[in-house]
Scaffold this motif. Structure first.
Motif, PDB file in Angstrom:
ATOM      1  N   ALA A  24      38.793  98.475 -34.738  1.00  0.00           N
ATOM      2  CA  ALA A  24      37.660  97.851 -35.431  1.00  0.00           C
ATOM      3  C   ALA A  24      37.434  98.491 -36.790  1.00  0.00           C
ATOM      4  O   ALA A  24      37.181  97.820 -37.793  1.00  0.00           O
ATOM      5  CB  ALA A  24      36.409  97.957 -34.562  1.00  0.00           C
ATOM      6  N   ILE A  25      37.531  99.816 -36.800  1.00  0.00           N
ATOM      7  CA  ILE A  25      37.345 100.517 -38.079  1.00  0.00           C
ATOM      8  C   ILE A  25      38.429 100.119 -39.072  1.00  0.00           C
ATOM      9  O   ILE A  25      38.181  99.912 -40.261  1.00  0.00           O
ATOM     10  CB  ILE A  25      37.341 102.031 -37.834  1.00  0.00           C
ATOM     11  N   SER A  26      39.641  99.972 -38.578  1.00  0.00           N
ATOM     12  CA  SER A  26      40.747  99.582 -39.460  1.00  0.00           C
ATOM     13  C   SER A  26      40.522  98.185 -40.038  1.00  0.00           C
ATOM     14  O   SER A  26      40.755  97.929 -41.231  1.00  0.00           O
ATOM     15  CB  SER A  26      42.070  99.631 -38.694  1.00  0.00           C
ATOM     16  N   VAL A  27      40.054  97.285 -39.152  1.00  0.00           N
ATOM     17  CA  VAL A  27      39.802  95.913 -39.621  1.00  0.00           C
ATOM     18  C   VAL A  27      38.719  95.902 -40.685  1.00  0.00           C
ATOM     19  O   VAL A  27      38.828  95.235 -41.722  1.00  0.00           O
ATOM     20  CB  VAL A  27      39.433  95.009 -38.436  1.00  0.00           C
ATOM     21  N   LEU A  28      37.633  96.646 -40.428  1.00  0.00           N
ATOM     22  CA  LEU A  28      36.551  96.709 -41.413  1.00  0.00           C
ATOM     23  C   LEU A  28      37.035  97.296 -42.732  1.00  0.00           C
ATOM     24  O   LEU A  28      36.658  96.850 -43.819  1.00  0.00           O
ATOM     25  CB  LEU A  28      35.390  97.534 -40.855  1.00  0.00           C
ATOM     26  N   THR A  29      37.881  98.312 -42.618  1.00  0.00           N
ATOM     27  CA  THR A  29      38.414  98.929 -43.835  1.00  0.00           C
ATOM     28  C   THR A  29      39.262  97.943 -44.624  1.00  0.00           C
ATOM     29  O   THR A  29      39.163  97.842 -45.858  1.00  0.00           O
ATOM     30  CB  THR A  29      39.242 100.168 -43.476  1.00  0.00           C
ATOM     31  N   VAL A  30      40.092  97.192 -43.892  1.00  0.00           N
ATOM     32  CA  VAL A  30      40.940  96.196 -44.560  1.00  0.00           C
ATOM     33  C   VAL A  30      40.090  95.123 -45.228  1.00  0.00           C
ATOM     34  O   VAL A  30      40.334  94.705 -46.367  1.00  0.00           O
ATOM     35  CB  VAL A  30      41.925  95.584 -43.558  1.00  0.00           C
ATOM     36  N   LEU A  31      39.049  94.666 -44.492  1.00  0.00           N
ATOM     37  CA  LEU A  31      38.179  93.634 -45.061  1.00  0.00           C
ATOM     38  C   LEU A  31      37.460  94.133 -46.318  1.00  0.00           C
ATOM     39  O   LEU A  31      37.335  93.420 -47.322  1.00  0.00           O
ATOM     40  CB  LEU A  31      37.164  93.171 -44.019  1.00  0.00           C
ATOM     41  N   ALA A  32      36.964  95.372 -46.247  1.00  0.00           N
ATOM     42  CA  ALA A  32      36.279  95.937 -47.409  1.00  0.00           C
ATOM     43  C   ALA A  32      37.231  96.068 -48.589  1.00  0.00           C
ATOM     44  O   ALA A  32      36.875  95.788 -49.746  1.00  0.00           O
ATOM     45  CB  ALA A  32      35.672  97.288 -47.050  1.00  0.00           C
ATOM     46  N   THR A  33      38.472  96.488 -48.282  1.00  0.00           N
ATOM     47  CA  THR A  33      39.457  96.620 -49.362  1.00  0.00           C
ATOM     48  C   THR A  33      39.777  95.266 -49.983  1.00  0.00           C
ATOM     49  O   THR A  33      39.856  95.120 -51.210  1.00  0.00           O
ATOM     50  CB  THR A  33      40.731  97.273 -48.821  1.00  0.00           C
ATOM     51  N   CYS A  34      39.948  94.255 -49.116  1.00  0.00           N
ATOM     52  CA  CYS A  34      40.242  92.904 -49.636  1.00  0.00           C
ATOM     53  C   CYS A  34      39.081  92.371 -50.470  1.00  0.00           C
ATOM     54  O   CYS A  34      39.286  91.743 -51.522  1.00  0.00           O
ATOM     55  CB  CYS A  34      40.543  91.965 -48.466  1.00  0.00           C
ATOM     56  N   ALA A  35      37.852  92.615 -49.969  1.00  0.00           N
ATOM     57  CA  ALA A  35      36.688  92.149 -50.725  1.00  0.00           C
ATOM     58  C   ALA A  35      36.619  92.830 -52.083  1.00  0.00           C
ATOM     59  O   ALA A  35      36.319  92.206 -53.112  1.00  0.00           O
ATOM     60  CB  ALA A  35      35.412  92.408 -49.928  1.00  0.00           C
ATOM     61  N   GLY A  36      36.906  94.144 -52.100  1.00  0.00           N
ATOM     62  CA  GLY A  36      36.898  94.856 -53.374  1.00  0.00           C
ATOM     63  C   GLY A  36      37.960  94.340 -54.317  1.00  0.00           C
ATOM     64  O   GLY A  36      37.719  94.146 -55.529  1.00  0.00           O
ATOM     65  N   LEU A  37      39.169  94.090 -53.777  1.00  0.00           N
ATOM     66  CA  LEU A  37      40.237  93.561 -54.617  1.00  0.00           C
ATOM     67  C   LEU A  37      39.890  92.164 -55.147  1.00  0.00           C
ATOM     68  O   LEU A  37      40.145  91.843 -56.314  1.00  0.00           O
ATOM     69  CB  LEU A  37      41.547  93.529 -53.818  1.00  0.00           C
ATOM     70  N   TRP A  38      39.321  91.337 -54.258  1.00  0.00           N
ATOM     71  CA  TRP A  38      38.960  89.969 -54.690  1.00  0.00           C
ATOM     72  C   TRP A  38      37.890  90.003 -55.771  1.00  0.00           C
ATOM     73  O   TRP A  38      37.964  89.278 -56.753  1.00  0.00           O
ATOM     74  CB  TRP A  38      38.466  89.193 -53.466  1.00  0.00           C
ATOM     75  N   TRP A  39      36.896  90.880 -55.586  1.00  0.00           N
ATOM     76  CA  TRP A  39      35.829  90.984 -56.590  1.00  0.00           C
ATOM     77  C   TRP A  39      36.378  91.479 -57.925  1.00  0.00           C
ATOM     78  O   TRP A  39      36.030  90.981 -58.989  1.00  0.00           O
ATOM     79  CB  TRP A  39      34.754  91.934 -56.070  1.00  0.00           C
TER      80      TRP A  39
END
Length: 213
Positions: A24-39
């Motif tokens: 779960a932590i890994s998924v959240l980390t990936v999502l946060a990273t993707c959101a940061g990259l998209w922004w």
């Protein structure tokens, strides 16, 4: 430090699965990273687009600058032409078309003689323009009427004042009541009786428009 839960199994909570939590932590980390990259990508694209649009607007502004300068020059020239036209109209309104006036005067004298209404002639004719500084201007002449009938002078003034027949009196004030004297009686001459009468016409004062003359 190692902690051991000594509570009975019934009182213990459900056993946690370290692997699930890590996932779960890994998924959240990936999502946060993707959101940061998209922004970051979105901001980069937006800023680049805005910069390109600003550059295009600046180029367009530079291209419009000469046109704006030309527009200002043409506007100033148009104002100057309008002021000049108004000045010319004012000058034209102040001037008297003497050539046309004299033609109309002579035509009235000749037409009256042809129609048998009167026989008049003039020894001299003097005019004073509006710009002479001596009032609104005037026209004067020493008239002669070759008839025993004094009312022929009145007929002449009536025809001269008839704007439907001639525009001669436009700009003039109405003439004074006719008066004159019998200057000569000689049966050997034609006409035998001559009446002398003065012709005095004054220009009507021009109206002041906006304080200008």
């Amino acid at each position: 430090m190692i902690r051991i839960n000594l509570a009975p199994r019934e009182a213990r909570g459900p056993a946690r699965a370290p692997l699930v939590r890590a996932a779960a932590i890994s998924v959240l980390t990936v999502l946060a990273t993707c959101a940061g990259l998209w922004w970051g990508w979105l901001r980069l694209v937006t800023v680049a687009g805005l910069a390109s649009e600003v550059a295009a607007l600046e180029v367009e502004r530079d291209g419009l600058a000469p046109r704006l300068a030309l527009h200002r020059e043409l506007t100033a020239e148009l104002r100057s032409l309008v002021a000049r036209e108004a000045a010319l109209e004012l000058i034209a309104a102040e001037r008297v078309p003497w050539t046309a006036k004299l033609d109309q005067f002579v035509d009235t004298v000749a037409d009256g003689e042809v129609a048998g209404r009167y026989l008049v002639w003039f020894d001299d004719l003097n005019v004073t323009g509006r710009s002479s500084g001596r009032g609104p201007g005037s026209l004067s002449a020493a008239g002669q009427s070759g008839s025993e009938e004094w009312d022929q002078v009145a007929r002449f003034l009536e025809d001269l004042s008839d704007l439907e027949s001639t525009p001669f009196m436009e700009g003039f004030a109405p003439p004074a009541w006719p008066e004159g004297t019998q200057s000569s009686v000689d049966e050997e001459l034609a006409p035998a009786v001559v009446w002398s009468f003065p012709l005095e016409l004054e220009f009507a004062p021009t109206q002041d428009t906006g304080g200008k003359r």
